[in-house]
Design a protein around this motif. Structure first.
Motif, PDB file in Angstrom:
ATOM      1  N   MET A  60      29.523  21.676 -31.086  1.00  0.00           N
ATOM      2  CA  MET A  60      28.134  21.462 -31.931  1.00  0.00           C
ATOM      3  C   MET A  60      28.790  21.195 -33.177  1.00  0.00           C
ATOM      4  O   MET A  60      28.190  20.167 -33.920  1.00  0.00           O
ATOM      5  CB  MET A  60      27.273  22.695 -31.917  1.00  0.00           C
ATOM      6  N   LEU A  61      29.922  21.634 -33.707  1.00  0.00           N
ATOM      7  CA  LEU A  61      30.402  21.589 -35.092  1.00  0.00           C
ATOM      8  C   LEU A  61      30.743  20.071 -34.916  1.00  0.00           C
ATOM      9  O   LEU A  61      30.551  19.054 -35.974  1.00  0.00           O
ATOM     10  CB  LEU A  61      31.638  22.443 -35.248  1.00  0.00           C
ATOM     11  N   ILE A  62      31.527  19.524 -34.102  1.00  0.00           N
ATOM     12  CA  ILE A  62      31.894  18.282 -33.930  1.00  0.00           C
ATOM     13  C   ILE A  62      30.761  17.133 -33.888  1.00  0.00           C
ATOM     14  O   ILE A  62      30.755  16.212 -34.582  1.00  0.00           O
ATOM     15  CB  ILE A  62      32.726  17.806 -32.870  1.00  0.00           C
ATOM     16  N   SER A  63      29.828  17.777 -33.310  1.00  0.00           N
ATOM     17  CA  SER A  63      28.562  16.688 -33.094  1.00  0.00           C
ATOM     18  C   SER A  63      27.982  16.633 -34.491  1.00  0.00           C
ATOM     19  O   SER A  63      27.442  15.533 -35.334  1.00  0.00           O
ATOM     20  CB  SER A  63      27.687  17.367 -32.072  1.00  0.00           C
ATOM     21  N   LEU A  64      27.869  17.977 -35.249  1.00  0.00           N
ATOM     22  CA  LEU A  64      27.002  17.713 -36.453  1.00  0.00           C
ATOM     23  C   LEU A  64      27.780  17.282 -37.634  1.00  0.00           C
ATOM     24  O   LEU A  64      27.435  16.232 -38.460  1.00  0.00           O
ATOM     25  CB  LEU A  64      26.913  19.392 -37.006  1.00  0.00           C
ATOM     26  N   ALA A  65      29.312  17.166 -37.407  1.00  0.00           N
ATOM     27  CA  ALA A  65      30.231  16.564 -38.379  1.00  0.00           C
ATOM     28  C   ALA A  65      30.053  15.062 -38.123  1.00  0.00           C
ATOM     29  O   ALA A  65      30.058  14.136 -39.288  1.00  0.00           O
ATOM     30  CB  ALA A  65      31.495  17.022 -38.403  1.00  0.00           C
ATOM     31  N   TYR A  66      29.788  14.483 -37.146  1.00  0.00           N
ATOM     32  CA  TYR A  66      29.589  13.272 -36.657  1.00  0.00           C
ATOM     33  C   TYR A  66      28.441  12.636 -37.392  1.00  0.00           C
ATOM     34  O   TYR A  66      28.265  11.675 -37.928  1.00  0.00           O
ATOM     35  CB  TYR A  66      29.924  12.977 -35.187  1.00  0.00           C
ATOM     36  N   HIS A  67      27.429  13.362 -37.279  1.00  0.00           N
ATOM     37  CA  HIS A  67      26.306  13.043 -37.555  1.00  0.00           C
ATOM     38  C   HIS A  67      26.130  12.951 -39.237  1.00  0.00           C
ATOM     39  O   HIS A  67      25.511  12.465 -39.977  1.00  0.00           O
ATOM     40  CB  HIS A  67      24.958  13.829 -36.917  1.00  0.00           C
ATOM     41  N   PHE A  68      26.859  14.079 -39.696  1.00  0.00           N
ATOM     42  CA  PHE A  68      27.225  13.978 -41.154  1.00  0.00           C
ATOM     43  C   PHE A  68      27.658  13.001 -41.902  1.00  0.00           C
ATOM     44  O   PHE A  68      27.136  12.199 -42.866  1.00  0.00           O
ATOM     45  CB  PHE A  68      27.922  15.414 -41.431  1.00  0.00           C
ATOM     46  N   ILE A  69      28.568  12.300 -41.193  1.00  0.00           N
ATOM     47  CA  ILE A  69      29.298  11.166 -41.546  1.00  0.00           C
ATOM     48  C   ILE A  69      28.392   9.889 -41.329  1.00  0.00           C
ATOM     49  O   ILE A  69      28.404   8.880 -42.342  1.00  0.00           O
ATOM     50  CB  ILE A  69      30.506  10.859 -40.778  1.00  0.00           C
ATOM     51  N   ILE A  70      27.737  10.002 -40.262  1.00  0.00           N
ATOM     52  CA  ILE A  70      27.177   8.344 -40.014  1.00  0.00           C
ATOM     53  C   ILE A  70      25.754   8.295 -40.608  1.00  0.00           C
ATOM     54  O   ILE A  70      24.993   7.504 -40.672  1.00  0.00           O
ATOM     55  CB  ILE A  70      27.136   8.149 -38.516  1.00  0.00           C
ATOM     56  N   LEU A  71      25.113   9.241 -41.011  1.00  0.00           N
ATOM     57  CA  LEU A  71      23.833   9.759 -41.350  1.00  0.00           C
ATOM     58  C   LEU A  71      23.712  10.067 -42.935  1.00  0.00           C
ATOM     59  O   LEU A  71      23.314  11.279 -43.120  1.00  0.00           O
ATOM     60  CB  LEU A  71      23.059  10.365 -40.404  1.00  0.00           C
ATOM     61  N   PRO A  72      24.020   9.520 -43.820  1.00  0.00           N
ATOM     62  CA  PRO A  72      24.131  10.237 -45.369  1.00  0.00           C
ATOM     63  C   PRO A  72      22.546  10.637 -45.631  1.00  0.00           C
ATOM     64  O   PRO A  72      22.226  11.222 -46.431  1.00  0.00           O
ATOM     65  CB  PRO A  72      24.474   8.792 -46.023  1.00  0.00           C
ATOM     66  N   LYS A  73      21.543  10.000 -45.242  1.00  0.00           N
ATOM     67  CA  LYS A  73      20.155  10.266 -45.347  1.00  0.00           C
ATOM     68  C   LYS A  73      20.051  11.877 -45.298  1.00  0.00           C
ATOM     69  O   LYS A  73      19.267  12.469 -45.940  1.00  0.00           O
ATOM     70  CB  LYS A  73      19.228   9.424 -44.983  1.00  0.00           C
ATOM     71  N   TYR A  74      20.752  12.320 -44.208  1.00  0.00           N
ATOM     72  CA  TYR A  74      20.467  13.619 -43.626  1.00  0.00           C
ATOM     73  C   TYR A  74      21.564  14.638 -44.084  1.00  0.00           C
ATOM     74  O   TYR A  74      21.431  15.727 -43.524  1.00  0.00           O
ATOM     75  CB  TYR A  74      20.095  13.845 -42.170  1.00  0.00           C
ATOM     76  N   ARG A  75      22.334  14.212 -44.902  1.00  0.00           N
ATOM     77  CA  ARG A  75      23.570  15.164 -44.989  1.00  0.00           C
ATOM     78  C   ARG A  75      23.363  16.391 -45.767  1.00  0.00           C
ATOM     79  O   ARG A  75      23.914  17.522 -45.387  1.00  0.00           O
ATOM     80  CB  ARG A  75      24.398  14.319 -46.217  1.00  0.00           C
TER      81      ARG A  75
END
Length: 107
Positions: A60-75
């Protein structure tokens, strides 16, 4: 190139539920172990639970980190979810110290 889709409420809700569930199961195992301190089956179950929780929460942490990187709008939103997930680490360390009766004040 197509923009990745991300529904913050769904991913965030699941990661928070995972963190709370991991905390609750760990707490229940700690209480059971304290009620039956010489039952090594509880220690065995607890050990494998910790390994399983590390795996699942790590994914889950890897998934969230991935989304953190690719989705700056939701950081900001994702960062809070990452912190909630990571909050289980010091709690787990404390529980391990309690289970093995390690007193840091006497070091």
């Amino acid at each position: 190139m197509e923009t990745p889709t991300f529904e913050p409420s769904l991913k965030g809700k699941f990661s928070t539920e995972l963190a709370i569930t991991s905390f609750a199961i760990g707490t229940v195992l700690l209480v059971i172990q304290k009620l039956a301190p010489y039952n090594f089956a509880i220690l065995f179950i607890g050990f494998f639970y910790v390994l399983f929780a590390i795996l699942v929460n790590g994914i889950m942490l890897i998934s969230l980190a991935y989304h953190f990187i690719i989705l700056p709008k939701y950081r900001d939103y994702i960062a809070i979810k990452i912190l909630i997930l990571l909050a289980n680490i010091p709690i787990t360390i404390l529980y391990i110290l309690i289970v093995f009766n390690i007193n840091l004040l006497n070091l």
